[in-house]
Design a protein around this motif. Structure first.
Motif, PDB file in Angstrom:
ATOM      1  N   LYS A 130       0.836  -1.198   0.000  1.00 43.82           N
ATOM      2  CA  LYS A 130       0.000   0.000   0.000  1.00 43.82           C
ATOM      3  C   LYS A 130       0.875   1.254   0.000  1.00 43.82           C
ATOM      4  O   LYS A 130       0.587   2.229  -0.700  1.00 43.82           O
ATOM      5  CB  LYS A 130      -0.908   0.001   1.225  1.00 43.82           C
ATOM      6  N   GLN A 131       1.958   1.227   0.778  1.00 42.24           N
ATOM      7  CA  GLN A 131       2.887   2.355   0.835  1.00 42.24           C
ATOM      8  C   GLN A 131       3.560   2.555  -0.522  1.00 42.24           C
ATOM      9  O   GLN A 131       3.720   3.690  -0.993  1.00 42.24           O
ATOM     10  CB  GLN A 131       3.946   2.097   1.913  1.00 42.24           C
ATOM     11  N   ALA A 132       3.926   1.442  -1.162  1.00 40.53           N
ATOM     12  CA  ALA A 132       4.570   1.515  -2.481  1.00 40.53           C
ATOM     13  C   ALA A 132       3.603   2.074  -3.519  1.00 40.53           C
ATOM     14  O   ALA A 132       3.992   2.856  -4.402  1.00 40.53           O
ATOM     15  CB  ALA A 132       5.054   0.130  -2.902  1.00 40.53           C
ATOM     16  N   SER A 133       2.331   1.697  -3.431  1.00 40.45           N
ATOM     17  CA  SER A 133       1.312   2.198  -4.364  1.00 40.45           C
ATOM     18  C   SER A 133       1.093   3.698  -4.179  1.00 40.45           C
ATOM     19  O   SER A 133       0.908   4.440  -5.150  1.00 40.45           O
ATOM     20  CB  SER A 133      -0.008   1.451  -4.158  1.00 40.45           C
ATOM     21  N   LYS A 134       1.122   4.129  -2.924  1.00 45.15           N
ATOM     22  CA  LYS A 134       0.983   5.560  -2.623  1.00 45.15           C
ATOM     23  C   LYS A 134       2.160   6.344  -3.205  1.00 45.15           C
ATOM     24  O   LYS A 134       1.998   7.436  -3.767  1.00 45.15           O
ATOM     25  CB  LYS A 134       0.908   5.748  -1.109  1.00 45.15           C
ATOM     26  N   LEU A 135       3.328   5.754  -3.064  1.00 45.37           N
ATOM     27  CA  LEU A 135       4.557   6.338  -3.614  1.00 45.37           C
ATOM     28  C   LEU A 135       4.433   6.471  -5.131  1.00 45.37           C
ATOM     29  O   LEU A 135       4.746   7.515  -5.713  1.00 45.37           O
ATOM     30  CB  LEU A 135       5.737   5.436  -3.248  1.00 45.37           C
ATOM     31  N   LYS A 136       3.954   5.411  -5.761  1.00 49.66           N
ATOM     32  CA  LYS A 136       3.789   5.376  -7.222  1.00 49.66           C
ATOM     33  C   LYS A 136       2.810   6.458  -7.688  1.00 49.66           C
ATOM     34  O   LYS A 136       3.100   7.197  -8.635  1.00 49.66           O
ATOM     35  CB  LYS A 136       3.282   3.996  -7.628  1.00 49.66           C
ATOM     36  N   THR A 137       1.662   6.567  -7.012  1.00 57.41           N
ATOM     37  CA  THR A 137       0.646   7.559  -7.387  1.00 57.41           C
ATOM     38  C   THR A 137       1.198   8.981  -7.270  1.00 57.41           C
ATOM     39  O   THR A 137       0.972   9.824  -8.145  1.00 57.41           O
ATOM     40  CB  THR A 137      -0.598   7.415  -6.490  1.00 57.41           C
ATOM     41  N   THR A 138       1.929   9.241  -6.187  1.00 54.28           N
ATOM     42  CA  THR A 138       2.504  10.573  -5.967  1.00 54.28           C
ATOM     43  C   THR A 138       3.505  10.927  -7.067  1.00 54.28           C
ATOM     44  O   THR A 138       3.508  12.050  -7.582  1.00 54.28           O
ATOM     45  CB  THR A 138       3.185  10.659  -4.589  1.00 54.28           C
ATOM     46  N   MET A 139       4.344   9.951  -7.430  1.00 52.91           N
ATOM     47  CA  MET A 139       5.336  10.213  -8.468  1.00 52.91           C
ATOM     48  C   MET A 139       4.664  10.420  -9.821  1.00 52.91           C
ATOM     49  O   MET A 139       5.079  11.285 -10.612  1.00 52.91           O
ATOM     50  CB  MET A 139       6.332   9.055  -8.545  1.00 52.91           C
ATOM     51  N   GLU A 140       3.615   9.669 -10.107  1.00 59.58           N
ATOM     52  CA  GLU A 140       2.906   9.843 -11.372  1.00 59.58           C
ATOM     53  C   GLU A 140       2.256  11.228 -11.441  1.00 59.58           C
ATOM     54  O   GLU A 140       2.241  11.858 -12.506  1.00 59.58           O
ATOM     55  CB  GLU A 140       1.861   8.737 -11.526  1.00 59.58           C
ATOM     56  N   LYS A 209       9.106   8.209  -0.085  1.00 61.49           N
ATOM     57  CA  LYS A 209      10.184   7.298  -0.460  1.00 61.49           C
ATOM     58  C   LYS A 209      10.969   6.856   0.768  1.00 61.49           C
ATOM     59  O   LYS A 209      11.238   5.661   0.958  1.00 61.49           O
ATOM     60  CB  LYS A 209      11.117   7.967  -1.481  1.00 61.49           C
ATOM     61  N   LEU A 210      11.316   7.801   1.635  1.00 64.90           N
ATOM     62  CA  LEU A 210      12.037   7.469   2.854  1.00 64.90           C
ATOM     63  C   LEU A 210      11.193   6.599   3.788  1.00 64.90           C
ATOM     64  O   LEU A 210      11.699   5.682   4.426  1.00 64.90           O
ATOM     65  CB  LEU A 210      12.486   8.745   3.574  1.00 64.90           C
ATOM     66  N   GLU A 211       9.900   6.891   3.847  1.00 62.34           N
ATOM     67  CA  GLU A 211       8.991   6.085   4.664  1.00 62.34           C
ATOM     68  C   GLU A 211       8.963   4.648   4.153  1.00 62.34           C
ATOM     69  O   GLU A 211       8.967   3.691   4.931  1.00 62.34           O
ATOM     70  CB  GLU A 211       7.578   6.672   4.637  1.00 62.34           C
ATOM     71  N   PHE A 212       8.931   4.503   2.820  1.00 60.00           N
ATOM     72  CA  PHE A 212       8.931   3.165   2.225  1.00 60.00           C
ATOM     73  C   PHE A 212      10.232   2.434   2.544  1.00 60.00           C
ATOM     74  O   PHE A 212      10.218   1.258   2.923  1.00 60.00           O
ATOM     75  CB  PHE A 212       8.745   3.265   0.713  1.00 60.00           C
ATOM     76  N   TYR A 213      11.355   3.124   2.382  1.00 57.31           N
ATOM     77  CA  TYR A 213      12.652   2.511   2.680  1.00 57.31           C
ATOM     78  C   TYR A 213      12.719   2.047   4.138  1.00 57.31           C
ATOM     79  O   TYR A 213      13.191   0.951   4.432  1.00 57.31           O
ATOM     80  CB  TYR A 213      13.783   3.512   2.413  1.00 57.31           C
ATOM     81  N   ASN A 214      12.250   2.894   5.035  1.00 58.69           N
ATOM     82  CA  ASN A 214      12.279   2.546   6.464  1.00 58.69           C
ATOM     83  C   ASN A 214      11.359   1.375   6.772  1.00 58.69           C
ATOM     84  O   ASN A 214      11.723   0.460   7.513  1.00 58.69           O
ATOM     85  CB  ASN A 214      11.875   3.760   7.319  1.00 58.69           C
ATOM     86  N   GLN A 215      10.165   1.408   6.192  1.00 61.73           N
ATOM     87  CA  GLN A 215       9.198   0.339   6.422  1.00 61.73           C
ATOM     88  C   GLN A 215       9.707  -0.984   5.864  1.00 61.73           C
ATOM     89  O   GLN A 215       9.446  -2.051   6.419  1.00 61.73           O
ATOM     90  CB  GLN A 215       7.850   0.703   5.777  1.00 61.73           C
ATOM     91  N   ALA A 216      10.423  -0.925   4.744  1.00 58.81           N
ATOM     92  CA  ALA A 216      10.969  -2.134   4.118  1.00 58.81           C
ATOM     93  C   ALA A 216      12.282  -2.565   4.763  1.00 58.81           C
ATOM     94  O   ALA A 216      12.856  -3.586   4.393  1.00 58.81           O
ATOM     95  CB  ALA A 216      11.179  -1.890   2.630  1.00 58.81           C
ATOM     96  N   GLU A 217      12.752  -1.751   5.730  1.00 58.61           N
ATOM     97  CA  GLU A 217      14.010  -2.018   6.452  1.00 58.61           C
ATOM     98  C   GLU A 217      15.191  -2.132   5.495  1.00 58.61           C
ATOM     99  O   GLU A 217      16.004  -3.049   5.566  1.00 58.61           O
ATOM    100  CB  GLU A 217      13.878  -3.285   7.305  1.00 58.61           C
ATOM    101  N   LEU A 218      15.242  -1.165   4.590  1.00 60.10           N
ATOM    102  CA  LEU A 218      16.349  -1.120   3.627  1.00 60.10           C
ATOM    103  C   LEU A 218      17.438  -0.197   4.150  1.00 60.10           C
ATOM    104  O   LEU A 218      17.156   0.824   4.780  1.00 60.10           O
ATOM    105  CB  LEU A 218      15.852  -0.604   2.270  1.00 60.10           C
ATOM    106  N   ASN A 219      18.684  -0.552   3.868  1.00 56.67           N
ATOM    107  CA  ASN A 219      19.813   0.285   4.270  1.00 56.67           C
ATOM    108  C   ASN A 219      19.942   1.414   3.242  1.00 56.67           C
ATOM    109  O   ASN A 219      20.355   1.204   2.113  1.00 56.67           O
ATOM    110  CB  ASN A 219      21.092  -0.551   4.305  1.00 56.67           C
ATOM    111  N   VAL A 220      19.564   2.629   3.648  1.00 55.26           N
ATOM    112  CA  VAL A 220      19.486   3.731   2.668  1.00 55.26           C
ATOM    113  C   VAL A 220      20.370   4.919   3.026  1.00 55.26           C
ATOM    114  O   VAL A 220      20.057   6.047   2.722  1.00 55.26           O
ATOM    115  CB  VAL A 220      18.016   4.211   2.536  1.00 55.26           C
ATOM    116  N   GLU A 221      21.493   4.666   3.642  1.00 54.36           N
ATOM    117  CA  GLU A 221      22.386   5.761   4.062  1.00 54.36           C
ATOM    118  C   GLU A 221      22.821   6.614   2.888  1.00 54.36           C
ATOM    119  O   GLU A 221      22.968   7.820   2.986  1.00 54.36           O
ATOM    120  CB  GLU A 221      23.617   5.191   4.779  1.00 54.36           C
ATOM    121  N   GLY A 222      23.017   5.977   1.721  1.00 55.35           N
ATOM    122  CA  GLY A 222      23.487   6.737   0.547  1.00 55.35           C
ATOM    123  C   GLY A 222      22.368   7.158  -0.375  1.00 55.35           C
ATOM    124  O   GLY A 222      22.611   7.570  -1.497  1.00 55.35           O
TER     125      GLY A 222
END
Length: 226
Positions: A130-140, A209-222
């Motif tokens: 759902k978070q990814a879909s929200k991200l997609k809609t915003t970018m579109e 995007k940052l919310e998605f990265y955090n929720q997915a527990e991705l290492n996003v320092e860079g």
């Protein structure tokens, strides 16, 4: 004996290949990681867009200075008005070149971003999907706003060209001049409105995007932002 051992070795080798193939499939990038890779590439593709911003502002400033000089002169010094108008036209054409480069960058970004569609469908976590879909809609929405902004800016450039061409005509009337200036001002008002929406949508997207990265527990320092 030799033949039997050879077949056995081949069989073990084939089983190992199958296991490696199976494991590599299981251990490959997750949909979330693929989305991360795509989004970071999108930022890179927009570097050309960002590179145009400062030069565009500088050209707009120079052109604005020339316009003010022309307005101060009026038609009293017509030769000077013609010279400055031609110079202003050159700046308008330079702006057009840069805005076209900006557009190409954004369309490349848009094409790359579309790749996340199939990855979103693979996400198993409902909340994350759902978070990814929200991200997609915003970018579109951001891309759609940019295209409207680009069209408005191109329209303004056309009106600028008309204005500076008119200023080179000695029989130009005050009514015609005032009418053209109004068209130019109204056009740039529309540009500013779209620009504000675009900037806000960009801000919203970066936050999501940052919310998605955090929720997915991705290492996003860079991680980079638009």
């Amino acid at each position: 004996m030799f033949t039997f051992r050879k077949k056995k070795t081949l069989r073990v080798f084939l089983v190992s290949c199958i296991l490696l193939t199976f494991l590599s499939g299981c251990l490959g990038p997750s949909p979330e990681e693929n989305i991360y890779t795509t989004l970071e590439k999108v930022v890179t593709l927009e570097e050309a867009f960002n590179d145009q911003q400062k030069p565009l502002q500088e050209l707009e400033k120079k052109e604005s200075d020339l316009y003010n000089q022309i307005m101060d002169l009026g038609m009293k010094e017509f030769d000077k008005v013609i010279s400055l108008s031609k110079e202003a036209l050159t700046l308008v054409e330079e702006r057009e070149t840069k805005i076209n480069k900006e557009y190409e960058s954004m369309m490349s970004s848009k094409e790359e971003f579309a790749k996340i569609d199939e990855e979103i469908e693979k996400i198993k976590d409902e909340s994350l999907a759902k978070q990814a879909s929200k991200l997609k809609t915003t970018m579109e929405n951001r891309y759609s706003t940019y295209e409207s902004l680009y069209d408005a800016y191109k329209s303004s450039i056309s009106l600028d060209k008309e204005l500076y061409t008119m200023l080179q005509k000695e029989d130009l009337t005050l009514d015609d001049l005032e009418s053209q200036i109004k068209k130019v001002n109204d056009s740039y008002k529309t540009v500013m409105e779209y620009n504000e929406i675009f900037n806000q949508t960009t801000e919203d997207f970066n936050e999501l995007k940052l919310e998605f990265y955090n929720q997915a527990e991705l290492n996003v320092e860079g991680s980079k932002s638009q």
